[in-house]
Design an enzyme around this catalytic site. Structure first.
Site, short mmCIF file in Angstrom:
data_model
loop_
_atom_site.label_atom_id
_atom_site.label_comp_id
_atom_site.label_asym_id
_atom_site.label_seq_id
_atom_site.Cartn_x
_atom_site.Cartn_y
_atom_site.Cartn_z
N ASP A 8 0.89 -1.17 0.00
CA ASP A 8 0.00 0.00 0.00
C ASP A 8 0.93 1.22 0.00
O ASP A 8 1.53 1.54 1.03
CB ASP A 8 -0.88 -0.05 1.26
CG ASP A 8 -1.65 1.24 1.48
OD1 ASP A 8 -1.65 2.10 0.59
OD2 ASP A 8 -2.27 1.37 2.56
N LYS A 70 3.12 11.63 -3.53
CA LYS A 70 2.10 10.90 -4.29
C LYS A 70 1.04 11.86 -4.84
O LYS A 70 0.38 11.57 -5.84
CB LYS A 70 1.46 9.87 -3.36
CG LYS A 70 0.39 9.00 -3.98
CD LYS A 70 -0.07 7.96 -2.97
CE LYS A 70 -1.32 7.24 -3.40
NZ LYS A 70 -1.78 6.30 -2.36
N GLU A 171 -7.04 0.78 -4.34
CA GLU A 171 -7.01 0.65 -2.87
C GLU A 171 -8.33 0.14 -2.29
O GLU A 171 -8.33 -0.82 -1.51
CB GLU A 171 -6.62 1.99 -2.23
CG GLU A 171 -5.14 2.30 -2.45
CD GLU A 171 -4.78 3.77 -2.25
OE1 GLU A 171 -5.63 4.54 -1.75
OE2 GLU A 171 -3.65 4.15 -2.58
N ASP A 193 -12.85 5.30 1.74
CA ASP A 193 -11.41 5.31 1.97
C ASP A 193 -10.88 6.74 2.00
O ASP A 193 -10.73 7.38 0.96
CB ASP A 193 -10.74 4.49 0.84
CG ASP A 193 -9.23 4.43 0.97
OD1 ASP A 193 -8.67 5.04 1.89
OD2 ASP A 193 -8.60 3.76 0.13
#
Ligand code: AMP
Length: 515
Positions: A8, A70, A171, A193
Site C-alpha cells: 500500500d 504521491k 485501494e 477510503d
C-alpha cells in the site's frame, strides 16, 4: 517460488503485507512499526533517509524532506493541484521537460516516480528482511481515482525499485478483498477510503469468490493533509492575532505547526480537547515567542466540516452511477487513517443509516488485500475472480474542442472499444488523435494522456474517410495498446518517416465525430 508482497503506497504512510501459509499478515519494519512514513530526505552531509528516519528530522531539515509526493505523481506542472502544492510545501517543486514535475532536494532533481521508488524499495527491503529471502514480485495499490498517467508512473516507480509489479490494484478494491477473505456471504459493500492525500468510495458486490466493483468515485487531492492544513491556518491566524507575528514563510515554523496540527487532530479522535504548545516558535525585538493554543473537537469539526460533506457528495454520485440506494448496502467499511476522526465516522454512519464495520484495521487492510491478490495471481487460483472498473471516462478530443467518450467511467475492465471518426477538411491526409481521460464535455478540461498523429489518409472530401480508433484497457486499468487502423480510404503504405513529414508540413486539424 518466492513470495509476492502487497504494498500500500500511501500518501502519508506505506504498508507491506504477505500471505504465509494461507494467512495474510502485515510485515513490521525494523523499528517494529507496521506502517512506514512515505517520506524521503537528504541530510546536510548528503545521507539519504527514508521512512521514520526521514520523518524524525523533518522539522530541522524541512526544505530537504519530501512528503506526500504521491499527490504530484503523474500530474502536469501547470495543473491546479501542483500549483496548490507549491504554495504549501517547504521543499522545492520545479518544472521539468514535457511539463513534468520535478522535486529539488539538496541540489539534486528527482522525478515523482523516483521518489515513490525510494519508498517502494524500502518496503521491499522490510519484506526481504522479514522473509529472509529476496522479493521480486509485488502488487502495488493506487487510489481508485488515479488516471492512466498516475498508474503508469506508479508502475515505473516499481520498476525503478527493482520490483516486478504484477498488478496495479485499486485501494478500495484491495480493502474489499481483505474484508471478503474467507467470507462466503453475498453482500453489497461500500468502501469509504479517506487517507492522507486521497479519497475514494467504491461500491462492490461480493458473492462466492467473485468480487465485482459496481461503481467508484473519488478525489485524488483530498485527504488528511487537508485537515492538517485547516488546523495550521487556524493556528497561524490565532498566533498572528495574539502576537502580531505572521509565521507564513518561515519553513521551520510551518513544519513544526504541521506536525503539531496532525498530532492534535489524531488526539482529538480520542479526546475532547488537545493542547498545542510550540515554545520558541518565533522571536522579535522583545524576545522569544511561544505558541500555546487549546483546540477542542467542536472547533476542529467546524474547520473541516465542508471537507467531510464534500466526500459525502462524492458518495452520492457513486451510488447514482452504480444505480444503488443506501438501503441496498449491507456493510460500510472504513479505510484510511483519517476515518478515525469521529466526525467522519458519524457522518458516514448517518449517511448510510448504519454503523460502519469495525473488524478491519484501516491502516493495514489495503496492503493485506494487495497481498491476497498477489497470491491469487501467482498461484492462478481461480476461486477468486476480481472484476474492477475504470474510474474515469476515456475518449478523444474532437473538432471544436469537444470530448468524445469511447469508454464511460465505471465500465468493467479489461475492456476494448472502438469508434469511427472522420476528417474535417477536404484532402486532409493526417489527423491528430488526442487521448483524454475525465468527465468534462470540454476536451481541454480533461487530462491529456497522450497524442499521436495518424497519417496516410487517401485524398478525399471531408467527412468521407473513416478512421477507426480503438482503446484497450487492461486489468491494471492502464492502456496497453493503442490501435490505429484506417478502415476505409487508407493507403496503408506510408512509412513512419513520411508520416513525420506530414506532421511537419501540414497544419493538423482535430478529428470530428462522424454522425
Ligand atoms: P493513510 O494514508 O491511510 O495512512 O492515512 C493517513 C492519514 O490519517 C493522515 O492524515 C493521518 O494524520 C490520519 N490519521 C492517522 N491516525 C489518525 C487518528 N487517530 N485520527 C485522525 N486522523 C488520523
Amino acid at each position: 517460488m518466492g513470495h509476492v508482497i502487497g504494498i500500500d503506497l500511501g500518501t502519508t504512510n506505506s504498508c507491506v503485507a504477505v500471505l504465509e501459509n494461507g494467512q495474510p499478515s502485515v510485515i513490521p519494519n525494523a523499528g517494529g512499526y507496521k506502517t512506514t512514513p512515505s517520506m524521503f530526505a537528504i541530510t546536510q552531509d548528503g545521507k539519504r533517509l527514508v521512512g521514520h528516519l526521514a520523518k524524525r528530522q523533518a522539522i530541522t531539515n524541512a526544505q530537504s524532506t519530501v512528503y506526500a509526493s504521491k499527490r504530484l505523481i503523474g500530474r502536469r506542472f501547470d495543473s491546479e493541484e501542483v500549483q496548490r502544492a507549491i504554495d504549501v510545501t517547504p521543499f522545492s517543486i520545479v518544472e521539468g521537460p514535457n511539463e513534468d514535475v520535478r522535486i529539488e532536494v539538496s541540489g539534486k532533481t528527482f522525478t515523482c516516480p523516483e521518489l515513490s521508488a525510494f519508498i517502494l524499495r524500502e518496503m521491499k527491503r522490510v519484506a526481504e528482511e522479514y522473509l529472509g529471502e529476496p522479493v521480486q514480485e509485488a502488487v502495488v495499490t493506487v487510489p481508485a481515482h488515479f488516471n492512466d498517467a498516475q498508474r503508469q508512473c506508479t508502475k515505473d516507480a516499481g520498476k525503478i525499485a527493482g520490483l516486478d509489479v504484477l498488478r496495479i490494484l485499486n485501494e478500495p478494491t484491495a480493502a474489499a478483498l481483505a474484508y471478503g477473505f474467507n467470507r462466503n456471504e453475498e453482500e453489497k459493500v461500500a468502501i469509504y477510503d479517506l487517507g492522507g492525500g486521497t479519497f475514494d468510495i467504491s461500491i462492490l458486490e461480493m458473492s462466492d469468490g467473485v468480487v465485482e466493483v459496481i461503481a467508484t468515485a473519488g478525489n485524488t487531492f483530498l485527504g488528511g493533509e487537508d485537515f492538517d492544513r485547516r488546523i495550521v491556518e487556524h493556528l497561524l491566524a490565532k498566533f498572528q492575532e495574539q502576537e502580531g507575528i505572521d509565521l507564513r514563510g518561515d519553513a521551520m515554523a510551518l513544519q513544526r505547526l504541521k506536525d503539531a496540527a496532525e498530532k492534535a487532530k489524531c488526539d482529538l479522535s480520542a479526546r475532547e480537547v488537545a493542547e498545542i504548545n510550540l515554545p520558541f516558535i518565533a522571536s522579535d525585538d522583545s524576545g522569544p515567542r511561544h505558541l500555546s493554543v487549546e483546540l477542542d473537537r467542536a472547533t476542529l469539526e467546524g474547520l473541516v466540516h465542508d471537507i467531510v460533506e464534500g466526500t459525502l457528495k462524492t458518495v452520492e454520485q457513486c451510488m447514482q452511477d452504480g444505480g444503488i440506494t443506501v438501503d441496498q448496502i449491507d456493510q460500510v467499511i472504513l479505510v484510511g487513517g483519517q476515518t478515525r476522526t469521529p466526525l467522519v465516522q458519524n457522518r458516514v454512519a448517518e449517511h448510510f443509516g448504519k454503523r460502519p464495520h469495525k473488524g478491519v484495521n484501516p491502516d493495514e487492510v489495503v496492503a493485506i488485500g494487495a497481498a491476497i491478490q498477489g497470491e491469487t495471481l501467482v498461484s492462478e487460483d481461480d476461486n477468486l475472480l476480481l472484476l474492477d472498473v475504470t474510474p474515469l471516462s476515456l475518449g478523444i478530443a474532437t473538432f471544436g474542442g469537444h470530448f468524445a467518450r469511447l469508454i464511460e467511467r465505471n465500465t468493467t475492465v479489461p475492456v476494448c472499444k472502438s469508434h469511427i471518426f472522420t476528417t474535417t477538411r477536404d484532402n486532409q491526409s493526417a489527423v491528430k488523435i488526442r487521448v483524454l481521460q475525465g468527465e468534462s464535455e470540454t476536451a481541454a478540461e480533461n487530462d491529456l494522456l497522450g497524442e499521436f498523429v495518424l497519417g496516410g489518409i487517401r485524398p478525399a472530401r471531408k467527412g468521407e474517410p473513416e478512421v477507426d480508433v480503438g482503446f484497450d484497457i487492461d486489468a491494471n486499468d492502464t492502456m496497453t495498446g493503442k490501435e490505429q487502423s484506417i478502415t476505409v480510404n487508407a493507403t496503408g503504405t506510408l512509412s513512419d518517416d513520411e508520416i513525420q513529414q506530414i506532421i511537419e508540413e501540414q497544419e493538423l486539424y482535430e478529428v470530428q465525430l462522424k454522425e
